[in-house]
Each structure stands twice: as structure tokens, then as C-alpha cells.
Write a protein that holds these residues in place. Structure first.
Motif, PDB file in Angstrom:
ATOM      1  N   PHE A 221       0.810  -1.209   0.000  1.00 51.00           N
ATOM      2  CA  PHE A 221       0.000   0.000   0.000  1.00 51.00           C
ATOM      3  C   PHE A 221       0.846   1.263   0.000  1.00 51.00           C
ATOM      4  O   PHE A 221       0.357   2.329  -0.348  1.00 51.00           O
ATOM      5  N   ARG A 222       2.117   1.164   0.350  1.00 45.87           N
ATOM      6  CA  ARG A 222       2.965   2.356   0.406  1.00 45.87           C
ATOM      7  C   ARG A 222       3.243   2.935  -0.977  1.00 45.87           C
ATOM      8  O   ARG A 222       3.533   4.111  -1.118  1.00 45.87           O
ATOM      9  N   LYS A 223       3.140   2.106  -2.016  1.00 41.34           N
ATOM     10  CA  LYS A 223       3.334   2.599  -3.382  1.00 41.34           C
ATOM     11  C   LYS A 223       2.249   3.592  -3.778  1.00 41.34           C
ATOM     12  O   LYS A 223       2.459   4.436  -4.637  1.00 41.34           O
ATOM     13  N   MET A 224       1.075   3.477  -3.138  1.00 39.34           N
ATOM     14  CA  MET A 224      -0.039   4.362  -3.453  1.00 39.34           C
ATOM     15  C   MET A 224       0.014   5.658  -2.645  1.00 39.34           C
ATOM     16  O   MET A 224      -0.878   6.479  -2.749  1.00 39.34           O
ATOM     17  N   GLY A 225       1.046   5.821  -1.805  1.00 42.40           N
ATOM     18  CA  GLY A 225       1.185   7.042  -1.032  1.00 42.40           C
ATOM     19  C   GLY A 225       0.524   7.012   0.321  1.00 42.40           C
ATOM     20  O   GLY A 225       0.405   8.046   0.968  1.00 42.40           O
ATOM     21  N   VAL A 226       0.085   5.845   0.778  1.00 39.95           N
ATOM     22  CA  VAL A 226      -0.554   5.721   2.083  1.00 39.95           C
ATOM     23  C   VAL A 226       0.519   5.289   3.081  1.00 39.95           C
ATOM     24  O   VAL A 226       1.263   4.347   2.843  1.00 39.95           O
ATOM     25  N   LYS A 227       0.603   5.986   4.205  1.00 36.65           N
ATOM     26  CA  LYS A 227       1.633   5.663   5.202  1.00 36.65           C
ATOM     27  C   LYS A 227       1.269   4.419   6.012  1.00 36.65           C
ATOM     28  O   LYS A 227       2.099   3.540   6.217  1.00 36.65           O
ATOM     29  N   VAL A 228       0.036   4.368   6.503  1.00 36.12           N
ATOM     30  CA  VAL A 228      -0.401   3.277   7.375  1.00 36.12           C
ATOM     31  C   VAL A 228      -1.673   2.684   6.806  1.00 36.12           C
ATOM     32  O   VAL A 228      -2.582   3.408   6.405  1.00 36.12           O
ATOM     33  N   ARG A 229      -1.731   1.361   6.761  1.00 39.20           N
ATOM     34  CA  ARG A 229      -2.953   0.691   6.307  1.00 39.20           C
ATOM     35  C   ARG A 229      -3.861   0.460   7.505  1.00 39.20           C
ATOM     36  O   ARG A 229      -3.494  -0.245   8.443  1.00 39.20           O
ATOM     37  N   PRO A 230      -5.064   1.022   7.497  1.00 39.27           N
ATOM     38  CA  PRO A 230      -5.986   0.788   8.617  1.00 39.27           C
ATOM     39  C   PRO A 230      -6.430  -0.674   8.661  1.00 39.27           C
ATOM     40  O   PRO A 230      -6.481  -1.355   7.633  1.00 39.27           O
ATOM     41  N   ARG A 231      -6.748  -1.147   9.848  1.00 37.81           N
ATOM     42  CA  ARG A 231      -7.200  -2.535  10.004  1.00 37.81           C
ATOM     43  C   ARG A 231      -8.487  -2.802   9.236  1.00 37.81           C
ATOM     44  O   ARG A 231      -8.736  -3.929   8.812  1.00 37.81           O
ATOM     45  N   SER A 232      -9.299  -1.783   9.049  1.00 37.00           N
ATOM     46  CA  SER A 232     -10.567  -1.977   8.337  1.00 37.00           C
ATOM     47  C   SER A 232     -10.373  -2.165   6.841  1.00 37.00           C
ATOM     48  O   SER A 232     -11.315  -2.499   6.134  1.00 37.00           O
ATOM     49  N   ARG A 233      -9.162  -1.963   6.332  1.00 33.63           N
ATOM     50  CA  ARG A 233      -8.899  -2.107   4.893  1.00 33.63           C
ATOM     51  C   ARG A 233      -8.147  -3.378   4.549  1.00 33.63           C
ATOM     52  O   ARG A 233      -7.751  -3.575   3.407  1.00 33.63           O
ATOM     53  N   THR A 234      -7.925  -4.269   5.523  1.00 40.36           N
ATOM     54  CA  THR A 234      -7.237  -5.526   5.235  1.00 40.36           C
ATOM     55  C   THR A 234      -8.209  -6.517   4.603  1.00 40.36           C
ATOM     56  O   THR A 234      -9.433  -6.386   4.749  1.00 40.36           O
ATOM     57  N   LEU A 235      -7.679  -7.486   3.910  1.00 44.52           N
ATOM     58  CA  LEU A 235      -8.499  -8.494   3.235  1.00 44.52           C
ATOM     59  C   LEU A 235      -9.385  -9.244   4.224  1.00 44.52           C
ATOM     60  O   LEU A 235     -10.575  -9.437   3.988  1.00 44.52           O
ATOM     61  N   THR A 236      -8.819  -9.633   5.359  1.00 41.52           N
ATOM     62  CA  THR A 236      -9.566 -10.404   6.346  1.00 41.52           C
ATOM     63  C   THR A 236     -10.731  -9.606   6.913  1.00 41.52           C
ATOM     64  O   THR A 236     -11.853 -10.125   7.010  1.00 41.52           O
ATOM     65  N   SER A 237     -10.495  -8.359   7.272  1.00 38.58           N
ATOM     66  CA  SER A 237     -11.568  -7.574   7.874  1.00 38.58           C
ATOM     67  C   SER A 237     -12.655  -7.226   6.855  1.00 38.58           C
ATOM     68  O   SER A 237     -13.836  -7.161   7.206  1.00 38.58           O
ATOM     69  N   VAL A 238     -12.271  -7.022   5.601  1.00 36.88           N
ATOM     70  CA  VAL A 238     -13.273  -6.746   4.566  1.00 36.88           C
ATOM     71  C   VAL A 238     -14.136  -7.980   4.326  1.00 36.88           C
ATOM     72  O   VAL A 238     -15.363  -7.880   4.215  1.00 36.88           O
ATOM     73  N   HIS A 239     -13.537  -9.168   4.303  1.00 36.29           N
ATOM     74  CA  HIS A 239     -14.314 -10.394   4.125  1.00 36.29           C
ATOM     75  C   HIS A 239     -15.218 -10.648   5.327  1.00 36.29           C
ATOM     76  O   HIS A 239     -16.348 -11.134   5.168  1.00 36.29           O
ATOM     77  N   GLU A 240     -14.755 -10.323   6.543  1.00 31.80           N
ATOM     78  CA  GLU A 240     -15.600 -10.441   7.731  1.00 31.80           C
ATOM     79  C   GLU A 240     -16.796  -9.500   7.640  1.00 31.80           C
ATOM     80  O   GLU A 240     -17.919  -9.876   7.973  1.00 31.80           O
TER      81      GLU A 240
END
Length: 106
Positions: free
Chosen positions: A20-39
Motif C-alpha cells: 500500500f505504500r506505493k499508493m502514497g498511504v503511510k499506514v494501512r488501517p485494520r478496516s482495509r485488510t483483506l480479512t476484515s473486509v471479508h468479515e
């Protein structure tokens, strides 16, 4: 209007991959992870009722099946039982994971 058709409402969610750092985002929120999105998608799909428990079953050939148990004390149980096949088809289409929905046997 939708006679004898099941309607499932699912919110639009954004996932960020591991790079995600390539897109200019410093920190990935937990709500944007694959596991949390599938939940969250799982919670949206079974919207009138709630998830009571989950088990992941791994078969001998290596395939995984997610067994989802729904709340047995739900007031609208007979209406939801008719939609269990729809729930698994929608979840498979959105997440590409096999899931079996059922009510636990008391």
C-alpha cells in the motif's frame, strides 16, 4: 416488487494490498485488510440475523470450506432458512470463498 426473489444489500468496501505504500498511504488501517473486509461482507450478507460461530474445514484435497453458524435464537429463523443457499452463492461471488450457512443443532 421482487416477488419470490431474495435481495441482499452489501456495503461497498475498499481493500488495500500489502504494498500500500506505493499508493502514497503511510499506514494501512485494520478496516482495509483483506480479512476484515471479508468479515464485514459476511456480516452484511447475513444482515437480518447474526453470525453465531465459524469453523474452517480443510478437506483432504486441500480445499477449504467455511462453515458459518447463524444465531439459533433468531425470531425470523424460518424466513432466513429459505435464504441459506442465496447467502452462500452471494458470499462465493463476492469473496471467491466457499461457505456453508446453517443453524447449530441444539
Amino acid at each position: 416488487k421482487f416477488s419470490k426473489k431474495h435481495v441482499v444489500l452489501v456495503a461497498s468496501r475498499t481493500m488495500l494490498d500489502k504494498h500500500f505504500r506505493k499508493m502514497g498511504v503511510k499506514v494501512r488501517p485494520r478496516s482495509r485488510t483483506l480479512t476484515s473486509v471479508h468479515e464485514a461482507i459476511l456480516e452484511d450478507v447475513v444482515a437480518p440475523t447474526e453470525v453465531f460461530g465459524k469453523r474452517t474445514r480443510i478437506c483432504v484435497d486441500g480445499s477449504k470450506v467455511l462453515k458459518v453458524f447463524l444465531d439459533p435464537k433468531d425470531k425470523d429463523r424460518e424466513n432466513v432458512e429459505a435464504k441459506l443457499g442465496t447467502f452462500s452463492a452471494v458470499y462465493k461471488k463476492l469473496t471467491n470463498k466457499e461457505a456453508v450457512f446453517s443453524f447449530p443443532i441444539a
